[in-house]
Every structure is written in structure tokens, then in C-alpha cells.
Write an enzyme that holds these catalytic residues in place. Sequence first.
Site, PDB file in Angstrom:
ATOM      1  N   SER A 144       1.032  -1.200  -0.011  1.00 17.01           N
ATOM      2  CA  SER A 144      -0.026  -0.070   0.032  1.00 17.01           C
ATOM      3  C   SER A 144       1.074   1.033  -0.082  1.00 17.01           C
ATOM      4  O   SER A 144       2.241   0.986   0.440  1.00 17.01           O
ATOM      5  CB  SER A 144      -0.938   0.092   1.234  1.00 17.01           C
ATOM      6  OG  SER A 144      -1.444   1.262   1.373  1.00 17.01           O
ATOM      7  N   TYR A 157      -2.151  -0.966  10.623  1.00 19.48           N
ATOM      8  CA  TYR A 157      -2.525  -1.140   9.079  1.00 19.48           C
ATOM      9  C   TYR A 157      -0.980  -0.666   8.589  1.00 19.48           C
ATOM     10  O   TYR A 157      -0.347  -1.374   7.880  1.00 19.48           O
ATOM     11  CB  TYR A 157      -3.679  -0.480   8.485  1.00 19.48           C
ATOM     12  CG  TYR A 157      -3.703  -0.782   6.925  1.00 19.48           C
ATOM     13  CD1 TYR A 157      -4.381  -1.955   6.354  1.00 19.48           C
ATOM     14  CD2 TYR A 157      -3.150   0.279   6.176  1.00 19.48           C
ATOM     15  CE1 TYR A 157      -4.400  -2.252   5.032  1.00 19.48           C
ATOM     16  CE2 TYR A 157      -3.365  -0.040   4.651  1.00 19.48           C
ATOM     17  CZ  TYR A 157      -3.848  -1.138   4.312  1.00 19.48           C
ATOM     18  OH  TYR A 157      -3.935  -1.279   2.887  1.00 19.48           O
TER      19      TYR A 157
END
Length: 261
Positions: A144, A157
Site C-alpha cells: 500500500s 495497518y
Amino acid sequence: MAKREIAGSRALVTGASSGIGREIALELGRRGADVVVLARSADKLETLAAEFADLPGRCAVHAGDVVDDAVRHAAVRRATEAFGGLDILVNNAGIGALGPFETATAERLRRIMEVNFFAAAELIRVALPTLKHGRKPIVANVTSILGRVGIPHSSEYCASKFALEALSQSLRAELYKHGVDVLAVAPGSTETEFFDHTIEMASRPPWVGRNGVPAAAVARAAVDAIASGKRAIVPNFRGWLMCVAQRIWPGGVDLVLRKYA
Ligand SMILES: NC(=O)c1ccc[n+]([C@@H]2O[C@H](COP(=O)([O-])OP(=O)(O)OC[C@H]3O[C@@H](n4cnc5c(N)ncnc54)[C@H](OP(=O)(O)O)[C@@H]3O)[C@@H](O)[C@H]2O)c1
């Protein structure tokens, strides 16, 4: 990093029941790869497998939780039994949570690290003996832009994705001598069900669900990168700008991000 033919390749895609993983599996199938699809939702995987009927590639369903070591071993075996080997491993399964770190539970951190990092890392370990016998093998980790820029209210995350980025970089060098390439795909905001699947939503930052690029576009870029032997991609212009800003003026990025804490 080698160029490779997608047609005739054998792939395993985790998190293939929805979003980016589903689109990557379909894109591989369209280009003639045979794909084992892994996720917990067996019904969604069967629906996906039915869509392969019109594609040149074949699909084999393997339902299970990627956190389970037995599931990981069985998924790699499935690729060998169904298609004769494994050339492309796509570590895509991922979950998130939103909200401040201090008041969150230890379980939230552990679950996110289990799915996003430990499961991906251990699947690579399990798959390597098979991949080494594959044709121009490659591991593609879906990380990401939040594996390059840490933002508030997504600390667990971000930590999991930074870890996966680091693992990708280390293994790219380590596995070179074995002929196994490693690609890191770092999407920015993408239109998927990701935020419907968050394990906790204790806050709702303004960027949630905004300005996402289509999952199919991310999947095409990922499969192009697998085919052309790229080492890392950021298939999102805004996300790419954020990564560049973090590199050249990290203090400025801090100033912006603290407003959202
Ligand atoms: N959407 C974004 O804006 C964005 C941005 C950057 C990176 N990403 C990354 O892209 C990847 C795909 O996310 P997405 O946006 O496509 O979200 P999504 O639609 O929620 O897809 C997540 C996939 O992971 C699977 N999964 C979750 N936990 C699992 C487990 N324990 N075992 C097996 N499969 C599991 C889900 O299937 P089941 O529930 O059926 O198991 C689903 O297929 C993730 O790694 C995510 O971090 C997304």
C-alpha cells in the site's frame, strides 16, 4: 527482474473473493494464466471460478483462512495438483482498522499483522520450494502507499504494510540467486469493499471511500508489472505524489497529517 509470459503461467492469488485480488485473478485468467484463488468466502470464489468459463485460463478454488498454516500448505499443493506447479504468487489478502492506537486492543494489532504480514511472509516460505521449480517465478506482494507513508488512525495497518514492503525489498535481493523475482504493488485509494470489511471503525477519516481508482485498473497495472518484471509500482497518481512528498519533505507531510489525528 525478468520479463515473463503470463499465458501458460500457474498462479496463486490470496484474497481473491473481492476487490483487487478478484480483479488480479480475472486479469491473469484473461491473459491465459491458470489461477488458484484463495479466500475465506467459498461462495464468492465459486462465482469467480464460473467467470473463468469464458477465459483462456483455468481456475481452481481453495477456500480457507490464510492465517492457517495448513491452508497455506494446501493452497500451494492445489497449484501443483491442478496445474503442475506454481510460477506467480500474489499475496493480496488484507484487512484494516480505523481509530486511535492508544485505545485500541492488542488483538486489533495482532489480527492485522497476522493477516497482512505473517500470513504473507509464511506463504512465501511455504511456496518457495515449488516456486524455485517454476518458470520465471515471481512473488507479487500487494502492499500500500501506507507502507511508505504512515498516517494517523491506521497505525496497525501502516505497520503491517511497512513490514511487507521491507520483506519484499529484503527477499528481492535474497532470492535473486534462486531466480525468484519479488514485486511490491503499492496501491493508493482503490474502489473496493475494503472499508466494509474493516475489523474496527472507531473513527472515520475524511479520505475513507473517496477518490478511489477502479480495482480493475490496479489489477491491470499489477499484471503488467508481473509481465514486464518491474520491482515496485504505485498504480495511483495521488498516492504516488504522497510517496514523493514523504521522500522530499517528510516534515511537511507530518504537518498535514497531524491535522487528521
Ligand atoms: N482498497 C484500497 O484502497 C487499498 C489501498 C491500498 C492497498 N490495498 C490492499 O489491497 C489488498 C486487497 O484489498 P481490497 O481493497 O481489494 O479489499 P477487499 O475487497 O476487502 O478484499 C480483501 C480480500 O482479502 C481476503 N481476506 C481477508 N482476510 C482473509 C483471511 N484471513 N484469509 C483469506 N483471505 C482473506 C478477503 O476475502 P474473504 O473475506 O472472503 O476471506 C478479500 O478477498 C489488501 O492487502 C489491501 O490492504 C487496498
